[in-house]
Scaffold this active site. Structure first.
Site, mmCIF file in Angstrom:
data_model
loop_
_atom_site.group_PDB
_atom_site.id
_atom_site.type_symbol
_atom_site.label_atom_id
_atom_site.label_comp_id
_atom_site.label_asym_id
_atom_site.label_seq_id
_atom_site.Cartn_x
_atom_site.Cartn_y
_atom_site.Cartn_z
ATOM 1 N N CYS A 164 0.816 -1.067 0.052
ATOM 2 C CA CYS A 164 0.047 0.084 0.196
ATOM 3 C C CYS A 164 1.008 1.146 0.136
ATOM 4 C CB CYS A 164 -0.992 -0.126 0.906
ATOM 5 S SG CYS A 164 -2.119 -1.584 1.256
ATOM 6 N N HIS A 303 -2.685 8.188 5.686
ATOM 7 C CA HIS A 303 -2.910 6.753 5.227
ATOM 8 C C HIS A 303 -4.309 6.387 5.539
ATOM 9 C CE1 HIS A 303 -1.893 3.068 3.320
ATOM 10 N NE2 HIS A 303 -2.168 2.551 4.342
ATOM 11 N N GLU A 314 -1.065 5.719 13.506
ATOM 12 C CA GLU A 314 -0.692 6.923 12.675
ATOM 13 C C GLU A 314 -1.051 8.312 13.280
ATOM 14 O OE1 GLU A 314 -0.998 8.674 8.198
ATOM 15 O OE2 GLU A 314 -2.627 7.358 8.882
ATOM 16 N N LYS A 335 -9.563 8.130 1.911
ATOM 17 C CA LYS A 335 -9.941 6.836 1.911
ATOM 18 C C LYS A 335 -11.209 6.616 2.210
ATOM 19 C CE LYS A 335 -5.605 4.335 1.809
ATOM 20 N NZ LYS A 335 -4.638 5.679 1.987
ATOM 21 N N HIS A 340 -9.836 2.120 -0.305
ATOM 22 C CA HIS A 340 -8.361 1.970 -0.144
ATOM 23 C C HIS A 340 -7.920 1.198 -1.660
ATOM 24 C CE1 HIS A 340 -4.382 1.334 0.860
ATOM 25 N NE2 HIS A 340 -4.256 0.399 1.984
ATOM 26 N N PHE A 399 2.035 -3.442 3.877
ATOM 27 C CA PHE A 399 2.216 -4.538 4.497
ATOM 28 C C PHE A 399 3.771 -4.905 4.212
ATOM 29 C CE2 PHE A 399 -2.132 -7.348 4.091
ATOM 30 C CZ PHE A 399 -2.540 -6.472 4.989
#
Length: 413
Positions: A164, A303, A314, A335, A340, A399
């Site tokens: 991502c 994010h 975050e 998002k 996403h 990830f």
């Protein structure tokens, strides 16, 4: 050696909110959700029932039918967005400059739809019936390859695969290519088409996807009742250009890119490091790269995936980096509207970041209803905010422990 200045001169996108930038951005600033009932796969087979799909996309609006048939959906998105970005920049790629125009477009997953379709063919009919284009359609770097072929760009050509964080890493790495003098122009961003049976199955299996059945509220970053992310698809591409090159041809400048950094958590394959320490290091390094102090940042495009740990960590990372200023700057997650887009997320969020600067408006975080005591910053809830903006930071986390941050600044002579 003095670093060359790099600016953004073109933008192109295919998103769940529109098949071009103008439509997408208009929906973003009006708080429109692109999340709808899941249709690209049989929703009855999965606990996730919604997705941010692109409806009625016709690749033949951008390429010949025979060429489209040689591309997976993610590559079609990349080519379409790149054509729009270069058109927006009014850049002409010719034999004289082609070797100084490069492409850096990444994808987190690549051609999953092609893989699934061709594997079925293989099982039912044998290897002789597998398409000769199977491998070129599958591999993630083919977005960059096909964009290069379509545009005639013969310079630096690469593909990033960092889950991502892919789109943001791609743009940051392309920025550095120009900054160190290896290209004058880079077409960069991310593309993804992950709404396939196996992709949805995989993310459902690791409980990452929201099981909220209401499309209008399923993606709710930083809200106390968030329960996972909503999968999206599309592409976001920007044209990066060395400043003097852009000025010489009278290009419109949306913003200047001034900072980039990437770090690794070295912690876990899917979970972020505690307190978001890897993300905080990326933000600090990007500020250092741009010669900035924390109190100079006006807005962070987070994010913000709408998952429990990501949003909490975050937020903690932002507070670690910015101290008291964390409560003064604006933070939002687009998002909440786009879903996403995995490897494409950083690409479209870079576009939203430069448009926030160019138009003086901060996108909202929609579906923010129930505050979370652990997420206590200004998330620009539910409604866009008019504000003069000089500096925007955009974060992407992936990830594998990938963290990437880029920083844009209002262009000044």
């Amino acid at each position: 050696m003095e670093k060359r200045r790099v600016v953004v001169t073109g933008i192109g996108a295919v998103t769940p909110l529109g098949k071009d930038v103008d439509t997408t951005w208009n929906n973003i600033i009006n708080g429109v959700s692109g999340v709808k009932p899941l249709t690209r796969v049989n929703a009855d087979e999965y606990p996730a029932k919604v997705a941010a799909e692109i409806r009625d996309f016709n690749p033949e609006d951008f390429m010949e039918k025979k060429e489209a048939r040689k591309m997976d959906r993610f590559t079609q998105f990349a080519v379409a967005a790149s054509i729009m970005a270069v058109k927006d920049s009014k850049l002409e790629i010719t034999d004289k400059n082609a070797e100084r125009v490069g492409v850096w477009v990444g994808s987190g997953i690549g051609g999953m739809e092609t893989f699934e379709q061709q594997y079925e063919t293989f099982l039912k009919r044998g290897y002789r019936r597998v398409s000769p284009f199977f491998v070129p359609m599958l591999i993630p770097d083919m977005a960059a390859g096909q964009v290069s072929i379509t545009l005639g760009a013969k310079g630096f050509n690469s593909c990033t695969v960092t889950a991502c964080a892919t789109g943001t890493n791609s743009i940051g790495d392309a920025f550095k290519v120009i900054q160190r003098g290896e290209a004058d122009v880079m077409v960069s961003g991310g593309a993804e088409a992950p709404i396939t049976r196996m992709s949805v199955a995989g993310f459902c299996a690791n409980t990452a996807l929201s099981t909220n059945t209401d499309p209008q509220t399923a993606s709710r970053p930083f809200d106390k009742n968030r329960d996972g992310f909503v999968m999206g698809e599309g592409a976001g591409i920007i044209v990066l250009e060395e400043l003097e090159h852009a000025l010489a041809r009278g290009a419109k400048i949306y913003a200047e890119i001034i900072g980039y950094a990437a770090t690794g958590d070295a912690y876990h394959i899917t979970a972020p490091a505690p307190a978001g320490e890897g993300g905080s290091r990326a933000m600090k390094a990007a500020l250092h790269d741009g010669g900035l102090t924390p109190d100079e940042v006006d807005y962070i495009n987070a994010h913000g995936t709408s998952t429990d740990y990501n949003d909490k960590y975050e937020t903690m990372a932002i507070k670690e980096v910015f101290g008291e200023h964390a409560y003064k700057l604006a933070v939002s997650s687009t998002k909440s509207m786009t879903g996403h887009l995995l490897g494409a997320a950083g690409g479209i969020e870079a576009i939203f970041s430069v448009l926030a600067i160019d138009e003086g408006i901060i996108p909202p975080t929609i579906n923010y209803e129930t505050p979370d005591p652990e997420c206590d910053l200004d998330y620009v809830p539910n409604k866009a905010r008019k504000q003069d903006i000089d500096i925007v930071m955009s974060n992407s986390l992936g990830f594998g422990g990938h963290n990437a941050t880029i920083v844009f600044k209002k262009y000044q002579d």
